[in-house]
Enzyme design. Structure first.
Site, PDB file in Angstrom:
ATOM      1  N   ARG A  96       0.816  -1.216   0.000  1.00  0.00           N
ATOM      2  CA  ARG A  96       0.000   0.000   0.000  1.00  0.00           C
ATOM      3  C   ARG A  96       0.849   1.264   0.000  1.00  0.00           C
ATOM      4  O   ARG A  96       0.353   2.346  -0.322  1.00  0.00           O
ATOM      5  CB  ARG A  96      -1.004  -0.038   1.160  1.00  0.00           C
ATOM      6  CG  ARG A  96      -2.080  -1.111   0.980  1.00  0.00           C
ATOM      7  CD  ARG A  96      -3.026  -1.143   2.166  1.00  0.00           C
ATOM      8  NE  ARG A  96      -2.324  -1.345   3.408  1.00  0.00           N
ATOM      9  CZ  ARG A  96      -2.039  -2.537   3.941  1.00  0.00           C
ATOM     10  NH1 ARG A  96      -2.446  -3.637   3.341  1.00  0.00           N
ATOM     11  NH2 ARG A  96      -1.383  -2.623   5.069  1.00  0.00           N
TER      12      ARG A  96
ATOM     13  N   GLU B 112       3.538  -8.533  16.210  1.00  0.00           N
ATOM     14  CA  GLU B 112       2.728  -8.929  17.363  1.00  0.00           C
ATOM     15  C   GLU B 112       2.783 -10.447  17.535  1.00  0.00           C
ATOM     16  O   GLU B 112       2.936 -10.953  18.631  1.00  0.00           O
ATOM     17  CB  GLU B 112       1.295  -8.480  17.115  1.00  0.00           C
ATOM     18  CG  GLU B 112       0.677  -7.863  18.333  1.00  0.00           C
ATOM     19  CD  GLU B 112      -0.659  -7.235  17.997  1.00  0.00           C
ATOM     20  OE1 GLU B 112      -0.864  -6.845  16.830  1.00  0.00           O
ATOM     21  OE2 GLU B 112      -1.492  -7.173  18.911  1.00  0.00           O
TER      22      GLU B 112
HETATM   23  P1  AMP Z   1       3.151  -1.940  11.768  1.00  0.00           P
HETATM   24  O1  AMP Z   1       2.418  -2.526  12.932  1.00  0.00           O
HETATM   25  O2  AMP Z   1       3.247  -0.425  11.884  1.00  0.00           O
HETATM   26  O3  AMP Z   1       4.477  -2.585  11.546  1.00  0.00           O
HETATM   27  O4  AMP Z   1       2.251  -2.236  10.486  1.00  0.00           O
HETATM   28  C1  AMP Z   1       2.520  -3.268   9.612  1.00  0.00           C
HETATM   29  C2  AMP Z   1       1.867  -3.027   8.275  1.00  0.00           C
HETATM   30  O5  AMP Z   1       0.510  -3.370   8.368  1.00  0.00           O
HETATM   31  C3  AMP Z   1       1.948  -1.613   7.777  1.00  0.00           C
HETATM   32  O6  AMP Z   1       2.102  -1.645   6.370  1.00  0.00           O
HETATM   33  C4  AMP Z   1       0.617  -1.028   8.144  1.00  0.00           C
HETATM   34  O7  AMP Z   1       0.207  -0.132   7.136  1.00  0.00           O
HETATM   35  C5  AMP Z   1      -0.304  -2.244   8.202  1.00  0.00           C
HETATM   36  N1  AMP Z   1      -1.214  -2.200   9.343  1.00  0.00           N
HETATM   37  C6  AMP Z   1      -0.998  -2.681  10.585  1.00  0.00           C
HETATM   38  N2  AMP Z   1      -2.051  -2.503  11.386  1.00  0.00           N
HETATM   39  C7  AMP Z   1      -2.965  -1.863  10.649  1.00  0.00           C
HETATM   40  C8  AMP Z   1      -4.285  -1.383  10.900  1.00  0.00           C
HETATM   41  N3  AMP Z   1      -4.881  -1.502  12.094  1.00  0.00           N
HETATM   42  N4  AMP Z   1      -4.924  -0.790   9.889  1.00  0.00           N
HETATM   43  C9  AMP Z   1      -4.354  -0.656   8.682  1.00  0.00           C
HETATM   44  N5  AMP Z   1      -3.121  -1.094   8.370  1.00  0.00           N
HETATM   45  C10 AMP Z   1      -2.439  -1.685   9.346  1.00  0.00           C
END
Ligand code: AMP
Length: 175
Positions: free
Chosen positions: A62, A99
């Site tokens: 994205r 996670e």
């Molecule tokens: P992160 O937890 O910041 O490492 O997120 C991992 C990937 O998943 C990133 O590309 C985020 O854009 C996407 N992502 C994680 N959690 C969400 C959420 N609640 N809504 C949308 N995208 C998410």
């Protein structure tokens, strides 16, 4: 309605995706809306106008959408960070904790040079783990400057705390 409020109104919440307990911020509904798309492209690019950006690095998948628009508008090149095994030439990799379990991302090892001023872009800042790993990959190629940028930020997850303290972090909208 103000432009950024309009974009916010086009982001859809999907409950329990990709797993129970997660509220997924679905930006596909903003990407498919011509007006929201135009606002995002214009406003994200404006954030970096005049900063001498030479490369926009987008995180699969994205981060490719607005990342490519920013690169075009800023007169910069576009570099993808991808999941393992997708990039055809020599890569460097980073593995990071999620996670549940771990994940790995890759970038071409010749993608960034010491002359570059880089924006790393993704759609959503959640925990920040992916972006922190992407930052380390880009940093290892010693560019002049690295900016971190998102379309949206989920404030309650406090993802900024997991990003390097020296990084300049920005986002267009906040939830
Ligand atoms: P992160 O937890 O910041 O490492 O997120 C991992 C990937 O998943 C990133 O590309 C985020 O854009 C996407 N992502 C994680 N959690 C969400 C959420 N609640 N809504 C949308 N995208 C998410």
């Amino acid at each position: 309605m103000q432009d950024l409020e309009y974009v916010k109104s086009k982001v859809r919440d999907i409950l329990d995706f990709p797993q129970k307990g997660i509220v997924f911020k679905d930006l596909t509904t903003a990407f498919k809306d011509p007006q929201a798309m135009a606002i995002m492209g214009r406003e994200l690019s404006a954030m970096f106008a005049g900063k001498g950006v030479t490369k926009v690095v987008g995180i699969e998948s994205r981060g490719f959408i607005a990342g490519a628009i920013m690169a075009y508008e800023l007169g910069a090149g576009f570099v993808p960070i991808r999941k393992p095994g997708k990039l055809p030439a020599d890569t460097i990799k980073a593995t990071y904790d999620k996670e549940y379990g771990t994940d790995t991302i890759e970038i071409h090892s010749d993608a960034i040079t010491p002359d570059d001023i880089v924006v790393i872009h993704d759609d959503v800042l959640a925990t920040g783990g992916t972006m922190a790993a992407a930052y380390n990959l880009v940093k290892s190629m010693n560019p002049k400057k690295i900016y971190i940028n998102f379309i949206s930020e989920i404030a309650v997850l406090e993802g900024r705390k997991n990003l390097p303290a020296e990084a300049e972090v920005s986002s267009l909208i906040e939830f």
